[in-house]
Design a protein around this motif. Structure first.
Motif, PDB file in Angstrom:
ATOM      1  N   ALA A   1       8.261  12.372  22.624  1.00  0.00           N
ATOM      2  CA  ALA A   1       7.333  12.470  23.753  1.00  0.00           C
ATOM      3  C   ALA A   1       7.553  13.760  24.546  1.00  0.00           C
ATOM      4  O   ALA A   1       6.585  14.416  24.957  1.00  0.00           O
ATOM      5  N   ILE A   2       8.814  14.134  24.760  1.00  0.00           N
ATOM      6  CA  ILE A   2       9.103  15.388  25.455  1.00  0.00           C
ATOM      7  C   ILE A   2       8.548  16.560  24.656  1.00  0.00           C
ATOM      8  O   ILE A   2       7.904  17.453  25.200  1.00  0.00           O
ATOM      9  N   TYR A   3       8.786  16.556  23.357  1.00  0.00           N
ATOM     10  CA  TYR A   3       8.294  17.650  22.521  1.00  0.00           C
ATOM     11  C   TYR A   3       6.770  17.695  22.523  1.00  0.00           C
ATOM     12  O   TYR A   3       6.177  18.768  22.588  1.00  0.00           O
ATOM     13  N   THR A   4       6.139  16.538  22.469  1.00  0.00           N
ATOM     14  CA  THR A   4       4.682  16.484  22.499  1.00  0.00           C
ATOM     15  C   THR A   4       4.145  17.047  23.812  1.00  0.00           C
ATOM     16  O   THR A   4       3.191  17.819  23.823  1.00  0.00           O
ATOM     17  N   ASP A   5       4.774  16.669  24.907  1.00  0.00           N
ATOM     18  CA  ASP A   5       4.305  17.097  26.218  1.00  0.00           C
ATOM     19  C   ASP A   5       4.567  18.576  26.487  1.00  0.00           C
ATOM     20  O   ASP A   5       3.732  19.258  27.062  1.00  0.00           O
ATOM     21  N   ARG A   6       5.722  19.070  26.060  1.00  0.00           N
ATOM     22  CA  ARG A   6       6.136  20.434  26.408  1.00  0.00           C
ATOM     23  C   ARG A   6       5.976  21.449  25.289  1.00  0.00           C
ATOM     24  O   ARG A   6       6.313  22.604  25.462  1.00  0.00           O
ATOM     25  N   ARG A   7       5.447  21.071  24.160  1.00  0.00           N
ATOM     26  CA  ARG A   7       5.335  21.971  23.019  1.00  0.00           C
ATOM     27  C   ARG A   7       4.579  23.240  23.354  1.00  0.00           C
ATOM     28  O   ARG A   7       5.010  24.335  23.040  1.00  0.00           O
ATOM     29  N   GLN A   8       3.476  23.120  24.025  1.00  0.00           N
ATOM     30  CA  GLN A   8       2.688  24.304  24.351  1.00  0.00           C
ATOM     31  C   GLN A   8       3.452  25.217  25.306  1.00  0.00           C
ATOM     32  O   GLN A   8       3.462  26.434  25.125  1.00  0.00           O
TER      33      GLN A   8
ATOM     34  N   TRP B   1      15.747  23.588  16.801  1.00  0.00           N
ATOM     35  CA  TRP B   1      16.964  24.358  16.576  1.00  0.00           C
ATOM     36  C   TRP B   1      16.693  25.845  16.369  1.00  0.00           C
ATOM     37  O   TRP B   1      17.460  26.683  16.789  1.00  0.00           O
ATOM     38  N   ARG B   2      15.600  26.186  15.660  1.00  0.00           N
ATOM     39  CA  ARG B   2      15.336  27.590  15.339  1.00  0.00           C
ATOM     40  C   ARG B   2      13.852  27.805  15.048  1.00  0.00           C
ATOM     41  O   ARG B   2      13.115  26.870  14.791  1.00  0.00           O
ATOM     42  N   VAL B   3      13.476  29.075  15.066  1.00  0.00           N
ATOM     43  CA  VAL B   3      12.121  29.496  14.705  1.00  0.00           C
ATOM     44  C   VAL B   3      12.268  30.438  13.513  1.00  0.00           C
ATOM     45  O   VAL B   3      13.030  31.394  13.561  1.00  0.00           O
ATOM     46  N   CYS B   4      11.544  30.157  12.423  1.00  0.00           N
ATOM     47  CA  CYS B   4      11.622  30.987  11.221  1.00  0.00           C
ATOM     48  C   CYS B   4      10.258  31.605  10.938  1.00  0.00           C
ATOM     49  O   CYS B   4       9.234  30.928  10.994  1.00  0.00           O
ATOM     50  N   THR B   5      10.277  32.901  10.639  1.00  0.00           N
ATOM     51  CA  THR B   5       9.056  33.600  10.273  1.00  0.00           C
ATOM     52  C   THR B   5       9.183  34.088   8.842  1.00  0.00           C
ATOM     53  O   THR B   5      10.274  34.439   8.389  1.00  0.00           O
ATOM     54  N   ASN B   6       8.091  34.108   8.137  1.00  0.00           N
ATOM     55  CA  ASN B   6       8.041  34.557   6.741  1.00  0.00           C
ATOM     56  C   ASN B   6       9.014  33.808   5.833  1.00  0.00           C
ATOM     57  O   ASN B   6       9.429  34.320   4.810  1.00  0.00           O
ATOM     58  N   GLY B   7       9.421  32.643   6.216  1.00  0.00           N
ATOM     59  CA  GLY B   7      10.290  31.805   5.389  1.00  0.00           C
ATOM     60  C   GLY B   7      11.744  32.232   5.335  1.00  0.00           C
ATOM     61  O   GLY B   7      12.581  31.482   4.857  1.00  0.00           O
TER      62      GLY B   7
ATOM     63  N   LEU C   1      14.253  21.879  25.200  1.00  0.00           N
ATOM     64  CA  LEU C   1      14.639  21.698  23.795  1.00  0.00           C
ATOM     65  C   LEU C   1      16.015  21.050  23.677  1.00  0.00           C
ATOM     66  O   LEU C   1      16.259  20.280  22.752  1.00  0.00           O
ATOM     67  N   GLN C   2      16.912  21.348  24.600  1.00  0.00           N
ATOM     68  CA  GLN C   2      18.211  20.698  24.584  1.00  0.00           C
ATOM     69  C   GLN C   2      18.083  19.200  24.813  1.00  0.00           C
ATOM     70  O   GLN C   2      18.815  18.414  24.217  1.00  0.00           O
ATOM     71  N   ALA C   3      17.148  18.810  25.658  1.00  0.00           N
ATOM     72  CA  ALA C   3      16.908  17.383  25.879  1.00  0.00           C
ATOM     73  C   ALA C   3      16.400  16.721  24.603  1.00  0.00           C
ATOM     74  O   ALA C   3      16.825  15.615  24.255  1.00  0.00           O
ATOM     75  N   VAL C   4      15.501  17.402  23.896  1.00  0.00           N
ATOM     76  CA  VAL C   4      14.987  16.862  22.632  1.00  0.00           C
ATOM     77  C   VAL C   4      16.112  16.793  21.604  1.00  0.00           C
ATOM     78  O   VAL C   4      16.264  15.783  20.898  1.00  0.00           O
ATOM     79  N   GLN C   5      16.916  17.847  21.515  1.00  0.00           N
ATOM     80  CA  GLN C   5      18.048  17.860  20.585  1.00  0.00           C
ATOM     81  C   GLN C   5      19.002  16.701  20.867  1.00  0.00           C
ATOM     82  O   GLN C   5      19.400  15.967  19.962  1.00  0.00           O
ATOM     83  N   ALA C   6      19.364  16.554  22.135  1.00  0.00           N
ATOM     84  CA  ALA C   6      20.333  15.523  22.516  1.00  0.00           C
ATOM     85  C   ALA C   6      19.815  14.124  22.231  1.00  0.00           C
ATOM     86  O   ALA C   6      20.552  13.276  21.695  1.00  0.00           O
ATOM     87  N   THR C   7      18.567  13.862  22.553  1.00  0.00           N
ATOM     88  CA  THR C   7      18.049  12.512  22.327  1.00  0.00           C
ATOM     89  C   THR C   7      17.850  12.209  20.845  1.00  0.00           C
ATOM     90  O   THR C   7      18.032  11.070  20.421  1.00  0.00           O
ATOM     91  N   MET C   8      17.513  13.218  20.047  1.00  0.00           N
ATOM     92  CA  MET C   8      17.392  12.982  18.602  1.00  0.00           C
ATOM     93  C   MET C   8      18.769  12.713  17.981  1.00  0.00           C
ATOM     94  O   MET C   8      18.912  11.825  17.135  1.00  0.00           O
ATOM     95  N   ILE C   9      19.760  13.470  18.397  1.00  0.00           N
ATOM     96  CA  ILE C   9      21.120  13.235  17.889  1.00  0.00           C
ATOM     97  C   ILE C   9      21.616  11.866  18.334  1.00  0.00           C
ATOM     98  O   ILE C   9      22.204  11.114  17.546  1.00  0.00           O
ATOM     99  N   LEU C  10      21.367  11.522  19.591  1.00  0.00           N
ATOM    100  CA  LEU C  10      21.780  10.222  20.105  1.00  0.00           C
ATOM    101  C   LEU C  10      21.074   9.094  19.360  1.00  0.00           C
ATOM    102  O   LEU C  10      21.689   8.077  19.016  1.00  0.00           O
TER     103      LEU C  10
END
Length: 167
Positions: A114-121, A39-45, A61-70
């Motif tokens: 799995a999508i996040y693991t594969d595409r994180r980099q 959803w977001r990236v936070c720096t320095n808290g 990321l939208q695919a990851v968001q959608a599947t987690m919500i689903l």
């Protein structure tokens, strides 16, 4: 039988809680000066930037968001259907519908993680604004909770498949 029923209900609620935390919490990829999720990236808290169209790999990321919500939604629906079937099913019948929905929830969380693991980099390295921060990170506890929730929903789905209604 009552103890088994209580265990199954607690196990299912735990699975749903894990899915909620993994979906909402901002700790999928963490480092010393930042934390990020789908959803977001936070720096320095305190400096949080919502991930939007400007973010390279936003569709992933939208695919990851959608599947987690689903997954979270299906887990909650499976719990309510289980409660309905508990009172409506004939004696000796199996909780097949609950099992199918719970296993679909399991599949969705597996796909998201799995999508996040594969595409994180790709997600973090292709965004120059965040590359210097996110290149030196590790998977956070919310990401790990997503995989634990996968195991819990899978076990729960199999339990419902095996379970028969008794007196």
């Amino acid at each position: 039988m009552l103890v088994l029923l209580a265990f199954i209900i607690i196990f299912h609620i735990t699975s749903a809680a894990l899915l909620f935390v993994a979906t909402i919490d901002n700790a999928w990829w963490v480092g010393e000066d930042f934390y990020a999720d789908v959803w977001r990236v936070c720096t320095n808290g305190t400096n949080c930037t919502e991930i939007g169209d400007h973010f390279e790999g936003y569709a992933t990321l939208q695919a990851v968001q959608a599947t987690m919500i689903l997954s979270t939604t299906l887990c909650c629906i499976a719990f309510f259907i289980f409660l309905l079937q508990l009172f409506r099913l004939k004696q000796g019948a199996r909780f097949v519908l609950t099992s199918i929905i719970q296993l679909l929830s399991c599949l969705c969380v597996m796909i998201a993680a799995a999508i996040y693991t594969d595409r994180r980099q790709d997600l973090h390295d292709n965004n120059p604004r965040y590359y210097s921060l996110t290149s030196e990170g590790r998977y956070g506890y919310a990401f790990i909770l997503a995989w634990v929730a996968f195991a819990f929903t899978f076990i729960s789905g199999i339990m419902y498949l095996i379970l028969r209604k008794r007196k």
